[in-house]
Design a protein around this motif. Structure first.
Motif, mmCIF file in Angstrom:
data_model
loop_
_atom_site.group_PDB
_atom_site.id
_atom_site.type_symbol
_atom_site.label_atom_id
_atom_site.label_comp_id
_atom_site.label_asym_id
_atom_site.label_seq_id
_atom_site.Cartn_x
_atom_site.Cartn_y
_atom_site.Cartn_z
ATOM 1 N N ASN A 315 0.833 -1.193 0.000
ATOM 2 C CA ASN A 315 0.000 0.000 0.000
ATOM 3 C C ASN A 315 0.875 1.253 0.000
ATOM 4 O O ASN A 315 1.598 1.525 0.960
ATOM 5 C CB ASN A 315 -0.915 0.015 1.231
ATOM 6 N N GLU A 316 0.829 2.023 -1.083
ATOM 7 C CA GLU A 316 1.588 3.265 -1.242
ATOM 8 C C GLU A 316 3.092 3.057 -1.005
ATOM 9 O O GLU A 316 3.795 3.986 -0.605
ATOM 10 C CB GLU A 316 1.043 4.366 -0.326
ATOM 11 N N MET A 317 3.562 1.853 -1.246
ATOM 12 C CA MET A 317 4.991 1.557 -1.129
ATOM 13 C C MET A 317 5.421 0.767 -2.356
ATOM 14 O O MET A 317 4.770 -0.221 -2.720
ATOM 15 C CB MET A 317 5.281 0.751 0.133
ATOM 16 N N GLN A 318 6.490 1.200 -2.983
ATOM 17 C CA GLN A 318 6.942 0.518 -4.186
ATOM 18 C C GLN A 318 7.632 -0.795 -3.822
ATOM 19 O O GLN A 318 8.531 -0.816 -2.984
ATOM 20 C CB GLN A 318 7.902 1.402 -4.982
ATOM 21 N N PRO A 319 7.232 -1.890 -4.431
ATOM 22 C CA PRO A 319 7.889 -3.172 -4.169
ATOM 23 C C PRO A 319 9.368 -3.122 -4.534
ATOM 24 O O PRO A 319 9.789 -2.316 -5.377
ATOM 25 C CB PRO A 319 7.122 -4.147 -5.071
ATOM 26 N N PRO A 320 10.176 -3.981 -3.932
ATOM 27 C CA PRO A 320 11.614 -3.973 -4.231
ATOM 28 C C PRO A 320 11.952 -4.439 -5.637
ATOM 29 O O PRO A 320 13.071 -4.226 -6.104
ATOM 30 C CB PRO A 320 12.193 -4.928 -3.183
ATOM 31 N N SER A 321 11.009 -5.053 -6.322
ATOM 32 C CA SER A 321 11.246 -5.499 -7.698
ATOM 33 C C SER A 321 9.952 -5.383 -8.487
ATOM 34 O O SER A 321 8.869 -5.618 -7.962
ATOM 35 C CB SER A 321 11.721 -6.957 -7.722
ATOM 36 N N SER A 322 10.079 -5.031 -9.748
ATOM 37 C CA SER A 322 8.914 -4.986 -10.635
ATOM 38 C C SER A 322 8.761 -6.277 -11.431
ATOM 39 O O SER A 322 7.852 -6.380 -12.263
ATOM 40 C CB SER A 322 9.017 -3.799 -11.599
ATOM 41 N N PHE A 354 -2.870 -0.116 -7.189
ATOM 42 C CA PHE A 354 -2.849 -0.068 -8.652
ATOM 43 C C PHE A 354 -3.186 1.326 -9.168
ATOM 44 O O PHE A 354 -2.698 1.760 -10.207
ATOM 45 C CB PHE A 354 -3.838 -1.074 -9.234
ATOM 46 N N GLN A 355 -4.042 2.038 -8.427
ATOM 47 C CA GLN A 355 -4.435 3.391 -8.813
ATOM 48 C C GLN A 355 -3.406 4.417 -8.371
ATOM 49 O O GLN A 355 -3.129 5.389 -9.075
ATOM 50 C CB GLN A 355 -5.810 3.715 -8.198
ATOM 51 N N HIS A 356 -2.792 4.177 -7.208
ATOM 52 C CA HIS A 356 -1.916 5.179 -6.600
ATOM 53 C C HIS A 356 -0.580 5.303 -7.327
ATOM 54 O O HIS A 356 -0.019 6.401 -7.411
ATOM 55 C CB HIS A 356 -1.684 4.810 -5.130
ATOM 56 N N GLN A 357 -0.049 4.190 -7.836
ATOM 57 C CA GLN A 357 1.244 4.217 -8.526
ATOM 58 C C GLN A 357 1.122 3.561 -9.905
ATOM 59 O O GLN A 357 1.704 2.502 -10.154
ATOM 60 C CB GLN A 357 2.304 3.494 -7.696
ATOM 61 N N PRO A 358 0.370 4.191 -10.811
ATOM 62 C CA PRO A 358 0.148 3.560 -12.118
ATOM 63 C C PRO A 358 1.422 3.406 -12.935
ATOM 64 O O PRO A 358 1.496 2.531 -13.805
ATOM 65 C CB PRO A 358 -0.847 4.506 -12.803
ATOM 66 N N GLU A 359 2.433 4.243 -12.654
ATOM 67 C CA GLU A 359 3.680 4.141 -13.405
ATOM 68 C C GLU A 359 4.427 2.842 -13.071
ATOM 69 O O GLU A 359 5.208 2.335 -13.890
ATOM 70 C CB GLU A 359 4.574 5.355 -13.141
#
Length: 743
Positions: A315-322, A354-359
């Motif tokens: 939640n509102e945190m970028q995972p360590p890997s895409s 999914f909405q918060h960090q669409p990039e």
């Protein structure tokens, strides 16, 4: 998706959500009869015959209610579940009796004899689920509630047909048991937990430590409260959603398990790593399954289960890997820890990430998460669907069931706001979407107790197959139900509000109150609004004109004050623009006039009128916090938690004014001194011929803000003054020219 696959996926979900723990017909009917008595009193309640009959839903398979009788006979309310029967009762009270049940107050003047239902009315919902709550609601609105307030809310939920809701109280007490069993000591646990008003973000892995620790007394009270909440929810046939392990762990885990494979996530919300940068266990680490299973086993041993669990890893945190393989593994690990304890587990996931960090969340990444859980075992909340729906660009969440949700409010802000046209059309559009996997509607504000018209519409849509055909007619009826009488001026005021503040569309509809009133002053504040301010001022005039006919209505008094608050907010914007223009043109006299009215007249007047209603008192909110305490020291600690959340949010103003409210006491001792300092700084700037320096002003403003947070000043929880008289004085003095003559 193939129709057969969709049917199988939804079948799994429905099975998981229909456990025997929901209770039998007799228990649910008894719960609704008790609700009727609480709501109407034992005398009027005797005129309602309530029964719960599962067979009512046999044909449609959906929650169903039936209404009949009235007139010379009792009103008969039948429902396929307790929730359905309560929703049927609410329908009768609203549409036949002209009543209303709302957070601010309820209007329950029943006509006598009770109106007759001309012929049996049967209604089946088009939605399997009507969901309620955002994880943040627990902190922004529910944090200090006792059982009496929770009982009111669960009644409201039942009457509005809610059958799926978070039940997350007391989980920190369970986590404490688990951490102690794993080898952590008490000081390490105390260091990890946040304070009460920030628990929502500790639960989602955004924060740790800030505002803590939690006391033993807190844990005991929350455990007891959770048992009461769960018993009542289940007695109505609701499905409570319990928490599950999402992968976040205290840093002390690495002391106990020095070889644990953990990753430190990035910071969140402008906090440094002293309070954020949570540790996330690697999905392949065997400790992941051990901790997740230990927690869920201990949780369900204490509270039982209805087989649906909430967890949010990113939640509102970028995972360590895409990499899709990593995201799939991280998701599967959470689910597998659930099913190790509960083979029937369904995971409720907030789709906000999914909405918060669409990039970051492209199609491959979203698919990886959604397909890591068997079809029908992941239930996704499309959390902001009224504004930015995710189902549209994910082919209906790639086959996983989802709930169309209205987020609406951020931080529990005051401020009239809504996108009623979008809300009205949204659920039907989602149901008609190709291969739609929509299984319900949801009400998911970060904070409640505001803009009740928006929630009344959304709750009604949970039982409607089609949108409301005429929103103007609907809001006119809403006003009559709210006040117990049809009053032309009041109804006209509501129609003006519908076409203005409640008619947001496009990029403006983020839901935050951006008024200068509640922002730290600067020369760059945005005063733009999507509506014509004159509609708000005219609605204000019309409500005040209606006042002599509605003085006894608590709902009217609340609305008159709320619209007055909004009108003053609009005036603050106008005077701020005038003061800013005067400063930029080096005109000291107009600057002092406009700024003086804003800081030294409007804001004190607003504070005074807010003080006339207990629903707008800082003292009421702080008193709730104090009553949760077991000692005076703990009471001050809880007060400070509340003050931080309303203002600085973090120790350095990390999410400044996000959770802004307009409460008497807060306006006088927080917003007004800050605006006074701003005006004085601008005047000094002109007098000395030096530019306004925002950074220096911010440093001085922070001192005022921090002083308010740390203050021990007590505020009254008792209202003072007459709302209608005070509103009349403000209107006559400050309303835009040309309106006062029409009063």
């Amino acid at each position: 998706m193939e129709a057969a696959v969709l049917a199988t996926a939804l079948g799994l979900l429905l099975l998981a959500g229909a456990g025997g723990s929901a209770g039998d017909e007799a228990r649910e009917a008894a719960a609704v009869r008790a609700l009727v008595a609480r709501l109407l009193g034992p005398g009027p309640a005797a005129n309602f015959l309530v029964s719960v009959e599962r067979s009512l839903a046999a044909e449609s398979g959906s929650d169903t209610y039936s209404l009949s009788g009235g007139g010379e006979a009792p009103v008969r309310v039948r429902g396929s579940t307790g929730v359905a029967a309560a929703a049927g009762l609410h329908r009768y009270l609203r549409d036949f009796c002209g009543c209303q049940v709302a957070w601010s107050s309820s209007q329950l003047h029943l006509p006598w004899p009770l109106p007759e239902v001309p012929e049996e009315l049967t209604e089946a919902t088009p939605n399997r689920y009507r969901y309620y709550q955002n994880v943040c609601t627990q902190s922004y609105s529910f944090v200090w509630w006792d059982w009496a307030r929770w009982e009111q809310e669960i009644d409201w939920m039942a009457l509005n047909g809610i059958n799926l809701a978070l039940a997350w109280n007391g989980q920190e007490a369970i986590w404490q048991r688990v951490y102690l069993a794993l080898g952590l000591n008490q000081s390490e646990i105390n260091e990890y937990f946040t304070g009460p008003t920030f628990l929502a973000w500790e639960r989602m892995g955004n924060l740790h430590t800030w505002g803590g620790p939690l006391s033993r007394f807190w844990h005991l009270k929350q455990l007891h409260l959770q048992h009461q909440i769960l018993y009542r929810m289940r007695s109505f046939g609701m499905t409570p959603v319990l928490p599950a392990f999402a992968g976040h762990v205290p840093k002390a885990i690495t002391r106990v398990f020095p070889h644990a494979n953990v990753t430190q996530l990035g910071s969140w919300g402008h906090f440094n790593c002293s309070y954020s940068c949570s540790l996330l266990l690697a999905p392949e680490d065997p400790i992941f399954s051990i901790i997740g299973s230990l927690f869920l086993r201990e949780l369900t041993k204490e509270f039982g289960t209805d087989h649906i669990y909430g967890a949010d890893t990113f939640n509102e945190m970028q995972p360590p890997s895409s990499e899709p393989s990593y995201l799939a593994a991280a998701t599967a690990a959470v689910y597998e820890a659930m099913t190790k304890v509960d083979p029937h587990a369904v995971w409720l996931l907030q789709g906000w990430l999914f909405q918060h960090q669409p990039e970051f969340w492209g199609p491959a990444q979203i698919r990886a998460v959604l397909h890591a859980v068997p079809q029908g075992r992941l239930l996704v909340l499309d959390l902001f669907a009224e504004s930015q729906p995710v189902y549209l660009h994910t082919a209906s969440f790639y086959g996983q069931p989802f709930i169309w949700c209205m987020l609406h409010n951020f931080g529990g802000n005051h401020g009239l706001f809504g996108a009623l046209e979008a809300v009205n059309r949204g659920p039907e559009s989602a149901r008609r979407f190709p291969n739609s996997t929509m299984v319900g509607t949801g009400i998911v504000p970060e904070g409640i107790g505001q803009n009740e018209v928006v929630y009344a519409l959304m709750a009604e849509l949970g039982w409607r197959k089609d949108p409301v055909p005429d929103l103007e007619a609907w809001v006119t009826s809403f006003a009559a139900q709210r006040y117990g009488v049809s009053q032309p001026n009041a109804e006209a005021a509501w129609r003006l509000l519908l076409r203005s503040v409640y008619n947001c569309s496009g990029e403006d509809c983020r839901g935050h109150n951006r008024s200068p009133l509640v922002r730290r002053p600067s020369l760059q504040l945005n005063t733009m609004v999507w509506y014509n301010r004159s509609d708000v001022f005219e609605a204000w005039r019309l409500l005040l004109k209606a006042a002599p006919n509605l003085t006894t209505s608590p709902a009217f008094r609340y609305d008159l004050l709320d619209v007055t608050r909004q009108a003053v907010q609009e005036l603050v914007s106008l005077y701020y623009e005038e003061a800013r223009t005067a400063y930029l043109k080096h005109k000291s006299r107009p600057l002092f006039r406009a700024g003086g009215i804003l800081a030294y007249e409007l804001l004190p007047a607003l504070d005074e009128v807010l003080a006339s209603d207990s629903r707008f008192l800082l003292g009421s909110w702080l008193e709730q916090a104090r009553t949760m305490a077991g000692s005076e020291a703990e009471a001050y600690f809880y007060e400070q938690n509340s003050r931080y959340q309303l203002t600085l949010w973090g120790p350095e103003g990390n999410i400044l004014d996000y959770a802004n409210k307009q409460l008497s006491g807060l306006v006088a001792d927080y917003y007004q001194p800050r605006w006074g300092l701003f005006l004085e700084t601008l005047v000094d700037s002109l007098a000395q011929g030096i530019p306004f320096q925002q950074r220096k002003f911010d440093e001085k403003a922070f001192q005022l803000e921090q002083a308010f947070v740390l203050s021990k000043r007590r505020y009254s929880s008792q209202p003072q003054g007459d709302t209608i008289d005070l509103v009349g004085k403000i209107f006559l003095k400050y309303s835009p020219r040309g309106l006062a003559g029409f009063l």
